[in-house]
Write an enzyme that holds these catalytic residues in place. Structure first.
Site, short mmCIF file in Angstrom:
data_model
loop_
_atom_site.label_atom_id
_atom_site.label_comp_id
_atom_site.label_asym_id
_atom_site.label_seq_id
_atom_site.Cartn_x
_atom_site.Cartn_y
_atom_site.Cartn_z
N ARG A 6 -36.41 -26.28 4.81
CA ARG A 6 -35.88 -25.32 4.12
C ARG A 6 -34.12 -25.43 4.06
O ARG A 6 -33.38 -25.58 3.32
CB ARG A 6 -35.99 -23.78 4.53
CG ARG A 6 -37.25 -23.37 4.16
CD ARG A 6 -37.73 -21.96 4.72
NE ARG A 6 -38.93 -21.52 4.41
CZ ARG A 6 -39.81 -20.56 4.81
NH1 ARG A 6 -39.26 -20.04 6.23
NH2 ARG A 6 -40.88 -20.19 4.49
N SER A 56 -1.00 -20.30 10.64
CA SER A 56 -0.64 -20.53 12.03
C SER A 56 -0.45 -19.16 12.52
O SER A 56 0.19 -18.37 12.00
CB SER A 56 0.45 -21.54 12.22
OG SER A 56 0.86 -21.52 13.55
N LYS A 96 3.45 -23.23 8.30
CA LYS A 96 2.18 -24.52 8.16
C LYS A 96 1.12 -24.30 7.20
O LYS A 96 0.84 -22.94 7.01
CB LYS A 96 1.60 -24.38 9.69
CG LYS A 96 2.88 -25.24 10.69
CD LYS A 96 1.95 -25.28 11.95
CE LYS A 96 1.17 -26.55 12.05
NZ LYS A 96 0.13 -26.64 13.17
N ASN A 111 -2.25 -25.84 7.53
CA ASN A 111 -3.29 -26.63 8.25
C ASN A 111 -4.29 -27.13 7.63
O ASN A 111 -4.88 -26.11 6.92
CB ASN A 111 -3.74 -25.86 9.69
CG ASN A 111 -2.61 -25.68 10.80
OD1 ASN A 111 -1.60 -26.41 10.75
ND2 ASN A 111 -2.58 -24.26 11.18
N ARG A 160 -48.76 -31.83 27.35
CA ARG A 160 -47.59 -30.92 26.70
C ARG A 160 -46.69 -30.97 27.73
O ARG A 160 -46.73 -30.76 28.96
CB ARG A 160 -48.65 -29.51 26.92
CG ARG A 160 -49.67 -29.21 25.79
CD ARG A 160 -49.01 -28.83 24.31
NE ARG A 160 -48.27 -27.68 24.28
CZ ARG A 160 -48.98 -26.47 24.10
NH1 ARG A 160 -50.03 -26.55 24.13
NH2 ARG A 160 -48.20 -25.41 24.19
#
Length: 474
Positions: free
Chosen positions: A124, A284, A290, A292, A324
């Site tokens: 899935r 930031s 900034k 980023n 197992r």
């Protein structure tokens, strides 16, 4: 205690409702219950459970009705979540119709159920993952075609090397993702059915005297779950798990390559590319100016983690002792789920990045011109050396001397000096001004960049969703 669950606070790349819906504890519970319900249907159809019992089990197997926290805590008693979940399922089935209990887990073992459930869960996730990937590759193919002639500088060992095209860079990004995705797409997700120690002893007893067999029942279970039938149980042969892990890690490798390139190319001093802008993204906590490149940061974080998780699957596989194992199997679960989470989360981020990538051809040209005509030194060497009237070694030495003297000059003067020194090195009449100008034009020295891009896109038409120029149409 519901507020104390794992919401991905320290793994923001996978902290998405879509990722949690496919990989969270609730998704694991649903997959386990789906296996049990499908098995009840197999038993009823084969005549090994009362009529109507499959419907009862299916009704009882609604995942919302189960307490994940309680199941997780009680799983410590039997070392896996199937045992407490099965107890709860039996309680719900008994409350609906006790006769249907004959259809619950008969002749199965916990590993049958959990291995099959994890394969179902992975199937899935991979379906959703590939949908995201195809969105990314479509965008990358579009960038490759749109920027087939957009010049930029090719870098080698961090330094300017040769003229390049952004179209080829995008095509190579596409190539990495498409090749890894094709490998992932080709994987099978096998059903598990072996009984307590992989001999199908209980299944043999169950089917005794009937026209059925444990193998027929296993194939029927695979069909109902949409998993691959198998010739034999694979309790201790973990290629299905390690192969999936390797394919996921390879895909995140290709994601990481793109993210690493973007992190460099979006630096202000380079500024050739920019991530898509969105309100509140890239901020930031201390520096308001900034922006980023957080999509690339998150994608790279996933790529850096994935190899370790894939390695853990191999460590587990090599320690699957006996029929197992004692702990190796258990160590697979978080590693596999972690890989699925990281890859799906990173794929979602990468699709958004690729579809909204900002490209700045002017900055690419500006950076290309930093090295000036010296960037064409290879082209000059191959074209001018035969004109120098010396043997190959002497000609190469003369041209290297031209480059070395040019590099001693200030950057602003290098283009003029390099051209002047070349003129002086080549005998008169052997290289016209027009020929020299063409030789020093970076657009004339990108080799087969356009054809390489075309061939890459044509090799993966199912991921390109375009009709590359010249590609076969069959």
């Amino acid at each position: 205690m519901s507020g104390d669950g794992d919401f991905g606070l320290l793994s923001p790349v996978s902290a998405s409702p879509a990722v949690v819906a496919l990989t969270g504890d609730r998704a694991v519970i649903a997959a386990i219950l789906d296996v049990e319900a499908a098995w009840a249907s197999v038993l009823e159809e084969a005549g090994f459970a009362p009529p109507g019992s499959a419907a009862v089990v299916t009704e009882a197997a609604e995942s919302w009705a189960y307490d994940a926290a309680s199941i997780a805590e009680r799983a410590q008693g039997g070392a896996n979540p199937v045992i407490p979940l099965l107890a709860d399922l039996r309680g719900r089935v008994k409350g609906l119709d006790a006769s249907a209990l004959a259809a619950v887990h008969t002749s199965l073992t916990s590993q049958d159920v959990l291995d099959s459930a994890l394969m179902l869960l992975a199937h899935r996730v991979v379906s959703a993952l590939l949908a995201e990937v195809k969105g990314t590759t479509t965008a990358l193919a579009g960038l490759a075609e749109q920027h087939a002639d957009t010049l930029c500088v090719g870098r080698s060992l961090t330094q300017h090397a040769l003229p390049f095209t952004f179209g080829l860079k995008a095509a190579q990004w596409f190539h990495g993702v498409a090749a890894a995705a094709r490998r992932l797409e080709a994987l099978e997700f096998p059903v598990q059915f072996g009984g307590a120690s992989g001999t199908l002893a209980a299944g043999t007893v169950l089917a005794k005297g009937s026209s059925s067999s444990p193998f027929i029942l296993a194939d029927a279970l695979a069909g109902k779950l949409g998993l691959a039938p198998v010739p034999a149980p694979w309790h201790t042969n973990r290629l299905a798990v390690t192969g999936l892990g390797d394919a996921l890690a390879s895909l995140t490798d290709s994601f990481g390559k793109i993210a690493s390139d973007l992190l460099f190319l979006s630096r202000p001093e380079v500024a050739e590319l920019g991530e898509p802008l969105a309100a509140g993204r890239g901020v930031s906590s201390a520096m308001p100016q900034k922006q980023n490149p957080v999509l690339s940061v998150l994608i790279r974080s996933a790529a850096l983690q994935a190899p370790g998780l894939a390695a853990q699957l191999h460590v587990a596989a090599t320690n699957f002792n006996d029929e197992r194992p004692d702990g190796a199997w258990h160590s697979e679960w978080p590693a596999l789920r972690g890989l699925l989470r990281l890859t799906l989360g990173a794929a979602t981020q990468l699709r958004e990045l690729a579809e909204g990538l900002r490209v700045f051809p002017e900055a690419m040209r500006r950076n290309l011109e930093i090295s000036g005509p010296l960037l064409l030194s290879e082209a000059v060497a191959s074209s001018v050396a035969p004109l120098l009237g010396a043997d190959r070694g002497d000609a190469k030495a003369k041209l290297q001397a031209v480059v070395d003297e040019t590099l001693q000059a200030p950057a602003a003067e290098q283009a003029r000096i390099y051209t002047k020194l070349l003129r002086e090195a080549v005998p008169a009449g052997k290289l016209s001004d027009e020929e020299l100008k063409a030789l020093l034009d970076p657009a004339n020295y990108v080799g087969e960049a356009a054809e390489i891009s075309r061939r890459i896109l044509a090799a993966y038409p199912e991921f390109a969703h375009t009709n590359p120029k010249g590609a076969d149409r069959g």
